[in-house]
Design a protein around this motif. Structure first.
Motif, PDB file in Angstrom:
ATOM      1  N   UNK A  53       0.839  -1.196   0.000  1.00 54.46           N
ATOM      2  CA  UNK A  53       0.000   0.000   0.000  1.00 54.46           C
ATOM      3  C   UNK A  53       0.873   1.244   0.000  1.00 54.46           C
ATOM      4  N   UNK A  54       0.329   2.328  -0.535  1.00 54.34           N
ATOM      5  CA  UNK A  54       1.043   3.596  -0.597  1.00 54.34           C
ATOM      6  C   UNK A  54       0.160   4.712  -0.060  1.00 54.34           C
ATOM      7  N   UNK A  55       0.784   5.677   0.551  1.00 57.73           N
ATOM      8  CA  UNK A  55       0.045   6.811   1.093  1.00 57.73           C
ATOM      9  C   UNK A  55      -0.771   7.523   0.018  1.00 57.73           C
ATOM     10  N   UNK A  56      -1.873   8.067   0.435  1.00 54.39           N
ATOM     11  CA  UNK A  56      -2.728   8.852  -0.453  1.00 54.39           C
ATOM     12  C   UNK A  56      -2.076  10.192  -0.757  1.00 54.39           C
ATOM     13  N   UNK A  57      -1.391  10.775   0.220  1.00 52.33           N
ATOM     14  CA  UNK A  57      -0.789  12.098   0.057  1.00 52.33           C
ATOM     15  C   UNK A  57       0.712  12.013   0.316  1.00 52.33           C
ATOM     16  N   UNK A  58       1.480  12.858  -0.378  1.00 48.51           N
ATOM     17  CA  UNK A  58       2.936  12.846  -0.159  1.00 48.51           C
ATOM     18  C   UNK A  58       3.321  13.542   1.141  1.00 48.51           C
ATOM     19  N   UNK A  59       4.536  13.303   1.567  1.00 48.20           N
ATOM     20  CA  UNK A  59       5.143  14.000   2.705  1.00 48.20           C
ATOM     21  C   UNK A  59       4.355  13.833   4.000  1.00 48.20           C
TER      22      UNK A  59
END
Length: 127
Positions: A97-103
């Motif tokens: 899974x990857x974050x929806x938003x960066x940083x």
């Protein structure tokens, strides 16, 4: 559009080790936190581990703490989950899974920060 492709699942005996990988394409990998979520048969999806976008902090479910290690290689755009001392209860489909938003700089406890999911890879631990 981001794509997450898992690999490395399989069948292993209890006490053994396995490493699953997730190759990411379609976005700037280095600015997004990454994680692993699993789903066992008949159970809800469960947060397993996460690593922040800097690679400086990692988070684990209590059930895997001390046995699993998450890591990332920004040059290869790949995140890994090294699983040691595997138990039959670790049997599940493991999703990258990857974050929806960066940083994102917050704490990872569940799955709410993740906006992209891979297809999953099956991990089966025999007793």
């Amino acid at each position: 559009q981001v794509q997450l492709v898992e690999s490395g699942g399989g069948l292993v005996q209890a006490g053994g080790s396995l490493r699953v990988s997730c190759a990411v394409s379609g976005r700037t990998f280095s600015i997004y936190g990454m994680g692993w979520v699993r789903q066992a048969p008949g159970k809800e999806r469960e947060f397993v581990a996460a690593i922040n976008w800097r690679g400086s902090s990692t988070y684990y479910a209590d059930s895997v703490k001390g046995r699993f290690t998450i890591s990332r290689d920004n040059t290869k755009k790949t995140v890994y989950l090294q699983m040691n001392s595997l138990k039959p209860e670790d049997t599940a489909i493991y999703y990258c899974v990857a974050d929806r938003s960066p940083y994102y700089n917050g704490i990872y406890r569940g799955t709410t920060t993740f906006g992209s999911w891979g297809q999953g890879t099956q991990v089966t631990v025999s007793s």
